[in-house]
Design an enzyme around this catalytic site. Sequence first.
Site, PDB file in Angstrom:
ATOM      1  N   LYS A 117      53.477  47.841  35.652  1.00 33.37           N
ATOM      2  CA  LYS A 117      52.346  48.765  35.593  1.00 33.37           C
ATOM      3  C   LYS A 117      52.830  50.193  35.425  1.00 33.37           C
ATOM      4  O   LYS A 117      52.223  50.993  34.721  1.00 33.37           O
ATOM      5  CB  LYS A 117      51.502  48.665  36.865  1.00 33.37           C
ATOM      6  CG  LYS A 117      50.769  47.358  36.995  1.00 33.37           C
ATOM      7  CD  LYS A 117      49.304  47.572  37.360  1.00 33.37           C
ATOM      8  CE  LYS A 117      48.529  46.279  37.420  1.00 33.37           C
ATOM      9  NZ  LYS A 117      48.807  45.522  38.652  1.00 33.37           N
ATOM     10  N   LYS A 202      48.205  34.434  26.179  1.00 32.49           N
ATOM     11  CA  LYS A 202      47.631  34.525  27.515  1.00 32.49           C
ATOM     12  C   LYS A 202      46.173  34.990  27.381  1.00 32.49           C
ATOM     13  O   LYS A 202      45.877  35.848  26.538  1.00 32.49           O
ATOM     14  CB  LYS A 202      48.461  35.566  28.282  1.00 32.49           C
ATOM     15  CG  LYS A 202      48.042  35.857  29.689  1.00 32.49           C
ATOM     16  CD  LYS A 202      49.010  36.933  30.209  1.00 32.49           C
ATOM     17  CE  LYS A 202      48.744  37.533  31.496  1.00 32.49           C
ATOM     18  NZ  LYS A 202      47.646  37.704  32.227  1.00 32.49           N
ATOM     19  N   LYS A 205      41.370  40.179  28.113  1.00 37.04           N
ATOM     20  CA  LYS A 205      40.285  40.864  27.395  1.00 37.04           C
ATOM     21  C   LYS A 205      40.840  41.702  26.245  1.00 37.04           C
ATOM     22  O   LYS A 205      40.202  41.858  25.218  1.00 37.04           O
ATOM     23  CB  LYS A 205      39.408  41.688  28.338  1.00 37.04           C
ATOM     24  CG  LYS A 205      40.040  42.968  28.829  1.00 37.04           C
ATOM     25  CD  LYS A 205      39.060  43.822  29.633  1.00 37.04           C
ATOM     26  CE  LYS A 205      39.865  44.900  30.332  1.00 37.04           C
ATOM     27  NZ  LYS A 205      39.208  45.751  31.237  1.00 37.04           N
TER      28      LYS A 205
END
Length: 331
Positions: A117, A202, A205
């Site tokens: 991240k 995977k 969205k």
Amino acid sequence: MSSNKRILSGMRSTSPKLHIGNYEGALHNWVDLQNDGFDLFCMVADLHALTTMFDDPKAVSINAREVAKDYVAAGIDPNRSVIFIQSHVKEHSELHLLLSMMTPLGWLERVPTYKEKQQDLGGAEREPYGLLGYPVLQTADILLYRPHGVPVGRDQAAHLEIGNDIGRRFNKLTGSEVFSEYKYMISEDELRAKLPGLDMRKMSKSYGNCIYLSDTPEDTAKQIQSAFTTPTKMRKSDPGIPEGCAVCQYLRIYSPNWEQQWAEDVAGERGCSQNKKELTEILNEYLRPMRERRAALSDSDVEDILRDGAKRAQVVAGETMDAVRSAMGLF
Ligand code: TRP
């Protein structure tokens, strides 16, 4: 002090819609546990969503309501289980702060999801301080309910381990036994838990390869229509390779006749459009009860459910905080 029957889990409200991968990877297990008689606490982690969506807090809050709707649509029964928004129960923030004083920095810097991240956000000037504490907040979420177990997707294993480490450290530093270990409940149904997206990547969205729980039957038909199949199968008579075909992978999970369908696909006895048509029917039937539960739910019903959920969660969280404060001598 942990209750034998209590279960806590949650999902971040980074998106307004959960997809069928979220359902198969985690939510499905929650519903099973509820139906097995466990006391389920289903949290919408809006504070965790802020670690990456700090520039759009209003969206996080709107999303949180939609995620709660998806929980109910998926079969979480608000009369039996507790559905609540993390930020509504202030004990999460308080315990996070206290645990942050006891958590060695090295433990947090080593967490693999942190490094990923951190890179996504683009450097220390953009990265919020709260991101490093993500697993500490998650630990607070869990320990507040002193649960028997925490059902999550595979990607959460590292966070769950830190949680038990922090719980043990709290006990040691305070000479108390406030926290006991909880179990990691990770889905054993490998196939479902790793449901690929409709392009075989995977499900995410950002790839546009999802089937959402809130999609209409027409949306689902359209998505399946554009799904990835065997690229070398131009005609029905060409042999298919079901291992690499998204539609065949889904049939394997959802269709009772998948073995025959696969055999015919390989033998060139069935075409991709027949597979797609049959999968569409099966999936729309599978999603039908979720659509019905969603349709019966108004926005004000959701607000009522969340208000009641926060109250019920707060009772347990408040008891834990009394024990924590007393173990630390904060009174
Ligand atoms: N980190 C989890 C995820 O991304 C969400 C989460 C927040 C959670 N708090 C939790 C999961 C507590 C289980 C228990 O999916």
